[in-house]
Design an enzyme around this catalytic site. Structure first.
Site, PDB file in Angstrom:
ATOM      1  CG  ASP A 130      -2.209   0.830   0.869  1.00 28.61           C
ATOM      2  OD1 ASP A 130      -2.127   1.684  -0.027  1.00 28.61           O
ATOM      3  OD2 ASP A 130      -3.253   0.642   1.513  1.00 28.61           O
TER       4      ASP A 130
HETATM    5  C1  BGC Z   1      -5.091   3.166   0.019  1.00 28.80           C
HETATM    6  C2  BGC Z   1      -5.265   2.117  -1.039  1.00 28.80           C
HETATM    7  C3  BGC Z   1      -5.091   2.728  -2.412  1.00 28.80           C
HETATM    8  C4  BGC Z   1      -3.738   3.395  -2.481  1.00 28.80           C
HETATM    9  C5  BGC Z   1      -3.431   3.999  -3.842  1.00 28.80           C
HETATM   10  C6  BGC Z   1      -3.853   3.998  -0.171  1.00 28.80           C
HETATM   11  O1  BGC Z   1      -3.835   5.108   0.666  1.00 28.80           O
HETATM   12  O2  BGC Z   1      -5.072   2.540   1.289  1.00 28.80           O
HETATM   13  O3  BGC Z   1      -6.526   1.515  -0.914  1.00 28.80           O
HETATM   14  O4  BGC Z   1      -5.236   1.752  -3.397  1.00 28.80           O
HETATM   15  O5  BGC Z   1      -3.696   4.419  -1.508  1.00 28.80           O
HETATM   16  O6  BGC Z   1      -4.188   5.104  -4.098  1.00 28.80           O
END
Ligand code: BGC
Length: 742
Positions: free
Chosen positions: A288
């Protein structure tokens, strides 16, 4: 040595220049990966593991890469971008990758397509309320068709996190509290995004997230600590992941949270032992956002270098935004802290998905500006989102069959969300635009035409404390026959980092409802929100309540169709609505305890100040018609592990309208080597019945449905007595018993 490199050169020559006349043997993806890997330098390998964002997070909202990144692509030091889209924009970058970089390895472009790209579909929890996997698959298919026309070949979706705590803002992104419903929705979305052929130009790779246990955050606070037993973890939280991996999901995203002291991005047990060794997953795992970097504040890595070491060795293939792999992998390889074999494995997994997407055969297949123009927000998209929206609405109350309304009714449409065109887009709407949205007010106006006078007043804002708008709202209510009161949360009150410590209607909305109620005019409450809310007052006083979540661009059309009976609501809650925030986590598939609640005994499990029951149970949702359940029958009283059991029930439409019903089957294992939940959903079927019609609905139960992690943590069934429940929600069921034998 020389001969070997000549062969490899020839292979690559075929690969990159003669793509249409590739020899059969080279077509085999694994061989093709071997031949690419054999040519890669260590730097180029590390490059494949690196993902950077476009300029999106600097607040410019442009989709350009940040300064210096194009040069890195040319040097083969970036394998993927996120937040960069558009046929021309992605074509430009892909061109650098396949024309300027030494090995011409194409980029993979990821984006959070959570419920649509330009065409906004209902939020995931709304779609799950349809209990209709085929519909949800269609929605994902349409989203893939739209976004793939804009250069994207990978979505960070579906979010398949089970959520038992509505304080957690990300409950809106998932399919609720149940692992069987969650698994069905997860599989549907993977099938929709990936289609039958991942290499087609309108299918995209899915990404199951957040692996894993993220929805179990303590106190519902986002990113917070998670700590539950391996049994609960596997039976509840991992179930949708496993089902979707079996369905062929191409990628997973490691979650931010720790479980039992181990953050997911450093969790070898999770990313390698469970995911690869047990489940045989052969795609790749992305971190993530900066979750590798966050191993430092978690307190398991002293610096970014150690974070990189822990993550890659755990099985985390791609680094989103932390820079840990770019900065430290070479050094770690030189020191032998990360092996060349581990690096190669991660590169192989990423190349595998790039090959499966067909990017090596045609890196520009998603970059067609003509297709982009024809596809984005076209009529087919708008129709598809309406089809999903109308089936995502849950009727929570309908006193004395107050709804549907007659078109000639004089209506006051009141409330801070009544005329909102921004909020129905919901959180995580990608490129949604408020000007495409049909508000509730507009939907009602469109339906009623000019003949009926529709009054409108906001009454108050969503979160503000001001009550100066009450007077006009009360006046409008007085002039009307009925009030449609549109209340709830704004689009940014749920989603990431949007935990709430209360579940009440924000601001002075409930006070507004109370003032309107004093006029004596019946209230139809239309709720827009990203989580269950504690709406006891409305439940007692409104004539009817519709839960609409955030329905996307056709929200107003779908809601108006339900209000006036053109659509008979059929949604069911995928999550329990508590009465009080103090009851959470509250979920239907809880354990019995040694002292289950007994009103006659003080020393049982209950709250001394309030009762134990939910406001609306899991699986609950009304219809304008009435369904009657009769004759729950089992094909036998006993069945062995090799046999199966048929469970049948008759459902009669005893009301005045044709309608759809979700028939739900639950099981309780009465005695086990470990305690079992009081009820567990095992199966469901959505049926359509004409008024007056009766249908026999049949389910088949097998040993597989009765398995769980026993005392020794083996996934088995245990012979003995079971209860089976079939009904319209998790509480109102017919019941029977059967025995499972060896
Ligand atoms: C979120 C994810 C997301 C990623 C990319 C993160 O802050 O937890 O769900 O896919 O950002 O945008």
């Amino acid at each position: 040595m020389k001969a070997k490199s000549t062969i490899i050169f020839l292979l690559l020559f075929f690969l990159f220049t003669q793509k249409n006349v590739l020899p059969q043997s080279v077509k085999n993806i694994e061989q093709r990966i071997d031949s690419v890997l054999a040519l890669m330098t260590q730097e180029e390998k590390i490059g494949q593991l690196v993902q950077f964002t476009g300029d999106w997070d600097t607040g410019t909202h442009s989709t350009e890469p940040k300064a210096g990144k194009k040069e890195l692509v040319a040097e083969g030091k970036i394998g993927s971008f996120l937040n960069i889209f558009g046929a021309d924009m992605t074509r430009g970058l892909q061109k650098i990758a396949v024309e300027k970089s030494r090995l011409k390895i194409p980029l993979i472009f990821g984006l959070d397509v959570i419920h649509g790209f330009r065409t906004t579909f209902p939020v995931p929890i709304a779609e799950a309320s349809s209990w209709e996997p085929a519909l949800v698959e269609k929605s994902a298919r349409m989203q893939a068709i739209e976004v793939s026309a804009s250069g994207i070949n990978w979505t960070f979706n579906p979010m398949v996190d089970i959520a038992r705590d509505p304080r957690w803002g990300r409950i809106v992104e998932g399919s609720g509290e149940d692992p069987v419903l969650g698994a069905a929705m997860a599989v549907a979305r993977v099938k929709g995004y990936q289609g039958n052929d991942l290499s087609a130009n309108n299918t995209i790779a899915a990404c199951l997230k957040h692996f894993a246990g993220y929805g179990g955050a303590e106190g519902g606070r986002d990113y917070n600590t998670v700590d539950f037993s391996e049994r609960t973890f596997r039976e509840v939280y991992l179930k949708p992941f496993k089902a979707a991996v079996d369905a062929g999901a191409a990628t997973l995203m490691a979650s931010f949270n720790e479980i039992g002291g181990v953050p997911s991005s450093a969790n070898h047990h999770l990313l390698t032992e469970i995911l690869r060794d047990e489940w045989k997953f052969d795609g790749f795992v992305v971190s993530d956002w900066n979750s590798i970097g966050e191993l430092i504040p978690h307190g398991v890595a002293k610096d970014l270098k150690q974070a990189a070491e822990l993550a890659l060795n755990a099985g985390l293939d791609m680094d989103m935004e932390s820079n840990a792999y770019t900065k430290h992998l070479s050094e770690l390889l030189a020191e032998g802290k990360v092996s060349g074999k581990t690096l190669d494995e991660s590169v192989r997994r990423i190349l595998r998905i790039k090959f499966r997407l067909g990017l090596f055969d045609d890196p520009y297949k998603y970059c067609d500006a003509e297709r982009e123009k024809k596809t984005i927000l076209n009529q087919e998209m708008k129709d598809a989102t309406y089809d999903v929206a109308k089936k995502s609405i849950v009727l929570l109350k309908n006193e004395k069959e107050f709804l549907p309304l007659k078109k000639e009714t004089k209506i006051a449409v009141i409330g801070p969300l009544a005329n909102s065109t921004a909020d129905p887009l919901g959180p995580w709407n990608q490129q949604g635009d408020a000007k495409d949205v049909v508000s509730v007010l507009q939907g009602i106006k469109n339906k009623c035409g000019d003949k009926v006078k529709i009054l409108f007043e906001e009454g108050c804002s969503i979160t503000g404390k001001e009550t100066d708008g009450f007077g006009k709202a009360i006046q409008a209510a007085k002039e009307a026959d009925v009030v449609v009161l549109v209340l709830g949360e704004s689009l940014d009150m749920s989603g990431e980092a949007r935990a709430r410590a209360t579940l009440d209607l924000p601001g002075v909305q409930e006070e507004l409802a109370k003032e309107i109620y004093k006029t004596g005019k019946p209230i139809i409450a239309v709720l827009m929100n990203g989580r269950p809310l504690t709406i006891n007052w409305l439940n007692e006083h409104a004539a009817a309540i519709l839960e609409t979540w955030f329905l996307g661009i056709r929200a107003g059309d779908a809601i108006a169709d339900v209000l006036f009976g053109d659509v008979n609501p059929s949604g069911k809650l995928p999550v329990t609505f508590p009465k009080y925030v103090g009851q959470v986590p509250m979920y239907y598939n809880h354990k019995n305890t040694g002292r289950p609640y007994n009103p006659k005994d003080n020393y049982t499990s209950y709250y001394a100040d309030y009762d134990n029951s939910p406001l609306y149970p899991f699986g609950y949702g009304l219809s304008y018609t009435k369904f009657v359940y009769e004759n729950l029958k089992l094909s036998a009283k006993k069945f062995s592990k090799k046999e199966s059991l048929q469970v049948s029930v008759e459902v009669k439409n005893d009301g005045k309208y044709d309608g759809e019903e979700v028939v739900q089957l639950y099981v309780r294992d009465l005695v086990g080597s470990v305690t079992r939940p009081v009820k567990e959903l095992k199966s469901f079927q959505k049926i359509f019945l004409k008024k007056g019609e009766t249908k026999k609905v049949e389910f088949t139960l097998t040993e597989e449905d009765l398995k769980f992690y026993n005392l020794d943590m083996n996934f088995v069934s245990e012979p003995g007595m079971f209860k089976v429940f079939v009904g319209t929600n998790s509480v109102e069921c017919l019941e029977n018993e059967f025995e499972l034998t060896e």
